[in-house]
Design a protein around this motif. Structure first.
Motif, PDB file in Angstrom:
ATOM      1  N   LEU A 210      64.810  52.224 -61.158  1.00 10.81           N
ATOM      2  CA  LEU A 210      63.438  51.852 -60.808  1.00 10.81           C
ATOM      3  C   LEU A 210      63.333  51.502 -59.333  1.00 10.81           C
ATOM      4  O   LEU A 210      62.395  51.940 -58.645  1.00 10.81           O
ATOM      5  CB  LEU A 210      62.967  50.674 -61.666  1.00 10.81           C
ATOM      6  N   LEU A 211      64.288  50.717 -58.815  1.00 11.73           N
ATOM      7  CA  LEU A 211      64.236  50.374 -57.393  1.00 11.73           C
ATOM      8  C   LEU A 211      64.476  51.617 -56.535  1.00 11.73           C
ATOM      9  O   LEU A 211      63.883  51.749 -55.461  1.00 11.73           O
ATOM     10  CB  LEU A 211      65.259  49.293 -57.059  1.00 11.73           C
ATOM     11  N   ALA A 212      65.313  52.535 -57.005  1.00 12.47           N
ATOM     12  CA  ALA A 212      65.498  53.800 -56.298  1.00 12.47           C
ATOM     13  C   ALA A 212      64.181  54.568 -56.223  1.00 12.47           C
ATOM     14  O   ALA A 212      63.835  55.152 -55.186  1.00 12.47           O
ATOM     15  CB  ALA A 212      66.566  54.647 -56.988  1.00 12.47           C
ATOM     16  N   ALA A 213      63.425  54.559 -57.323  1.00 13.67           N
ATOM     17  CA  ALA A 213      62.131  55.241 -57.339  1.00 13.67           C
ATOM     18  C   ALA A 213      61.153  54.590 -56.361  1.00 13.67           C
ATOM     19  O   ALA A 213      60.434  55.284 -55.628  1.00 13.67           O
ATOM     20  CB  ALA A 213      61.549  55.229 -58.752  1.00 13.67           C
ATOM     21  N   LEU A 214      61.131  53.266 -56.322  1.00 14.62           N
ATOM     22  CA  LEU A 214      60.248  52.572 -55.385  1.00 14.62           C
ATOM     23  C   LEU A 214      60.654  52.868 -53.945  1.00 14.62           C
ATOM     24  O   LEU A 214      59.796  53.027 -53.063  1.00 14.62           O
ATOM     25  CB  LEU A 214      60.273  51.067 -55.651  1.00 14.62           C
ATOM     26  N   GLY A 215      61.964  52.956 -53.698  1.00 13.78           N
ATOM     27  CA  GLY A 215      62.431  53.334 -52.368  1.00 13.78           C
ATOM     28  C   GLY A 215      62.029  54.746 -51.999  1.00 13.78           C
ATOM     29  O   GLY A 215      61.715  55.023 -50.836  1.00 13.78           O
ATOM     30  N   ALA A 216      62.020  55.647 -52.989  1.00  5.21           N
ATOM     31  CA  ALA A 216      61.597  57.024 -52.730  1.00  5.21           C
ATOM     32  C   ALA A 216      60.116  57.099 -52.379  1.00  5.21           C
ATOM     33  O   ALA A 216      59.688  57.970 -51.621  1.00  5.21           O
ATOM     34  CB  ALA A 216      61.890  57.894 -53.958  1.00  5.21           C
ATOM     35  N   TRP A 217      59.331  56.175 -52.907  1.00  6.89           N
ATOM     36  CA  TRP A 217      57.896  56.156 -52.617  1.00  6.89           C
ATOM     37  C   TRP A 217      57.581  55.512 -51.270  1.00  6.89           C
ATOM     38  O   TRP A 217      56.711  55.988 -50.551  1.00  6.89           O
ATOM     39  CB  TRP A 217      57.155  55.403 -53.729  1.00  6.89           C
ATOM     40  N   MET A 218      58.278  54.424 -50.948  1.00  6.96           N
ATOM     41  CA  MET A 218      57.881  53.625 -49.781  1.00  6.96           C
ATOM     42  C   MET A 218      58.903  53.606 -48.655  1.00  6.96           C
ATOM     43  O   MET A 218      58.629  53.067 -47.592  1.00  6.96           O
ATOM     44  CB  MET A 218      57.581  52.190 -50.228  1.00  6.96           C
ATOM     45  N   GLY A 219      60.074  54.192 -48.886  1.00  7.20           N
ATOM     46  CA  GLY A 219      61.090  54.207 -47.846  1.00  7.20           C
ATOM     47  C   GLY A 219      62.002  52.996 -47.914  1.00  7.20           C
ATOM     48  O   GLY A 219      61.663  51.966 -48.507  1.00  7.20           O
ATOM     49  N   TRP A 220      63.157  53.109 -47.299  1.00  5.28           N
ATOM     50  CA  TRP A 220      64.142  52.023 -47.339  1.00  5.28           C
ATOM     51  C   TRP A 220      63.628  50.761 -46.678  1.00  5.28           C
ATOM     52  O   TRP A 220      64.053  49.649 -47.008  1.00  5.28           O
ATOM     53  CB  TRP A 220      65.446  52.476 -46.676  1.00  5.28           C
ATOM     54  N   GLN A 221      62.672  50.907 -45.729  1.00  9.35           N
ATOM     55  CA  GLN A 221      62.165  49.741 -45.003  1.00  9.35           C
ATOM     56  C   GLN A 221      61.470  48.747 -45.926  1.00  9.35           C
ATOM     57  O   GLN A 221      61.420  47.550 -45.630  1.00  9.35           O
ATOM     58  CB  GLN A 221      61.198  50.190 -43.908  1.00  9.35           C
ATOM     59  N   ALA A 222      60.915  49.223 -47.030  1.00 14.72           N
ATOM     60  CA  ALA A 222      60.162  48.346 -47.937  1.00 14.72           C
ATOM     61  C   ALA A 222      61.057  47.616 -48.927  1.00 14.72           C
ATOM     62  O   ALA A 222      60.616  46.654 -49.571  1.00 14.72           O
ATOM     63  CB  ALA A 222      59.115  49.168 -48.703  1.00 14.72           C
ATOM     64  N   LEU A 223      62.308  48.032 -49.056  1.00 19.21           N
ATOM     65  CA  LEU A 223      63.166  47.487 -50.110  1.00 19.21           C
ATOM     66  C   LEU A 223      63.443  45.984 -49.985  1.00 19.21           C
ATOM     67  O   LEU A 223      63.395  45.268 -50.996  1.00 19.21           O
ATOM     68  CB  LEU A 223      64.481  48.262 -50.157  1.00 19.21           C
ATOM     69  N   PRO A 224      63.765  45.455 -48.785  1.00 15.56           N
ATOM     70  CA  PRO A 224      64.010  44.004 -48.715  1.00 15.56           C
ATOM     71  C   PRO A 224      62.823  43.178 -49.200  1.00 15.56           C
ATOM     72  O   PRO A 224      63.005  42.182 -49.920  1.00 15.56           O
ATOM     73  CB  PRO A 224      64.287  43.777 -47.222  1.00 15.56           C
ATOM     74  N   MET A 225      61.620  43.600 -48.846  1.00 12.29           N
ATOM     75  CA  MET A 225      60.435  42.861 -49.272  1.00 12.29           C
ATOM     76  C   MET A 225      60.258  42.958 -50.787  1.00 12.29           C
ATOM     77  O   MET A 225      59.931  41.965 -51.461  1.00 12.29           O
ATOM     78  CB  MET A 225      59.189  43.400 -48.557  1.00 12.29           C
ATOM     79  N   ILE A 226      60.465  44.143 -51.346  1.00  9.16           N
ATOM     80  CA  ILE A 226      60.326  44.325 -52.792  1.00  9.16           C
ATOM     81  C   ILE A 226      61.325  43.450 -53.538  1.00  9.16           C
ATOM     82  O   ILE A 226      60.980  42.766 -54.510  1.00  9.16           O
ATOM     83  CB  ILE A 226      60.522  45.808 -53.171  1.00  9.16           C
TER      84      ILE A 226
END
Length: 283
Positions: A210-226
């Motif tokens: 799921l987090l991989a999918a969110l990263g695919a949508w918003m890019g690696w830059q959004a992952l720390p915030m998520i």
């Protein structure tokens, strides 16, 4: 029709909201049946049973019915939200209460779809966002019910994000690709560090996907915030559930819903969050 929606955005928002309500009704079927279908498939595999379970029970068969008395649900009883209100939240046959989650899923899906239509306007990208919203709503409810994030939902979500960003709709393709990689690997590493330290599994592989999918949508830059938002929300709601409802501390808490909620918040409100909360300003 497209020209009408462009000239009158209110029509597009209204139609999108109605579409979301209808899809929400179908999502209730997915939420209820998909885990059972998967469990039957797994049981058949372990038992070396060649019977085709999907033909006996799938998303289309049997027809909608009351889970308590098996009375068939008539078309007029299956209108999103309206039927639940008309029936006063009870089955017409056995008078058992219809779970509040059914109208809640329909309402949430309708409102989120309508909001996306207002936020993004008419165009191909918003259709992809509709799809992401619908999948995330289903994942949230299934994970709450069954502690399960099915590959049949998380993987299409991941591929949809990569396809959308191959056209540069939400971020560039490089960021999306590495977002998928970093999203999976970050939770995978946390999983193994926690397991080595405690001997217990802190989360499931569905959370990685799921987090991989969110990263695919918003890019690696959004992952720390998520990750931070999902952790804060999960901790706060978990403590609240223990204090208010007396939830068993030993009972596991699904992490998928918090990831999905955080993903939606960051997708729509990332700039606002960075400005309003100093902690996220440097992320």
């Amino acid at each position: 029709m497209l020209a009408l929606f462009q000239q009158h955005p209110g029509y597009f928002i209204a139609v999108a909201t109605l579409l979301g309500l209808v899809v929400g009704s179908f999502l209730n079927v997915v939420i209820h049946r998909l885990p059972k279908i998967l469990q039957a498939q797994w049981a058949a595999e372990f038992a070396d049973d060649d019977a085709n379970t999907e033909k006996k029970y799938n998303l289309a068969f049997p027809a909608s019915h009351c889970p308590s008395c098996n009375a068939p649900i008539k078309p007029w009883q299956n209108l999103p939200l309206i039927s639940w209100l008309m029936l006063k939240g009870r089955c017409t046959s056995c008078k058992v209460k219809i779970h509040w989650r059914y109208p809640a899923v329909e309402l949430a899906t309708g409102l989120l779809t309508g909001f996306a239509a207002w936020y993004m306007g008419v165009g191909a990208p918003v259709m992809y966002v509709f799809l992401a919203i619908w999948i995330l709503v289903a994942l949230i409810a299934i994970d709450i019910d069954c502690y399960l994030l099915p590959d049949s939902l998380t993987l299409p979500l991941l591929w949809a994000g990569l396809i959308a960003n191959s056209m540069g709709w939400f971020t560039d393709l490089d960021s999306a690709l590495w977002g998928a990689v970093a999203g999976y690997m970050s939770l995978w590493l946390i999983f193994w560090l926690f397991k080595l330290a405690t001997g217990k599994e802190g989360m499931g592989y569905g959370d990685f996907k799921l987090l991989a999918a969110l990263g695919a949508w918003m890019g690696w830059q959004a992952l720390p915030m998520i990750i931070l938002i999902s952790s804060f929300v999960g901790a706060a709601l978990g403590i609240l559930a223990i204090v208010i409802s007396g939830r068993d501390k030993a009972k596991p808490i699904p992490f998928g819903p918090y990831l999905a909620i955080a993903g939606l918040l960051v997708f729509f409100f990332e700039d606002f969050i960075r400005q309003a909360i100093p902690l996220f300003a440097g992320l």
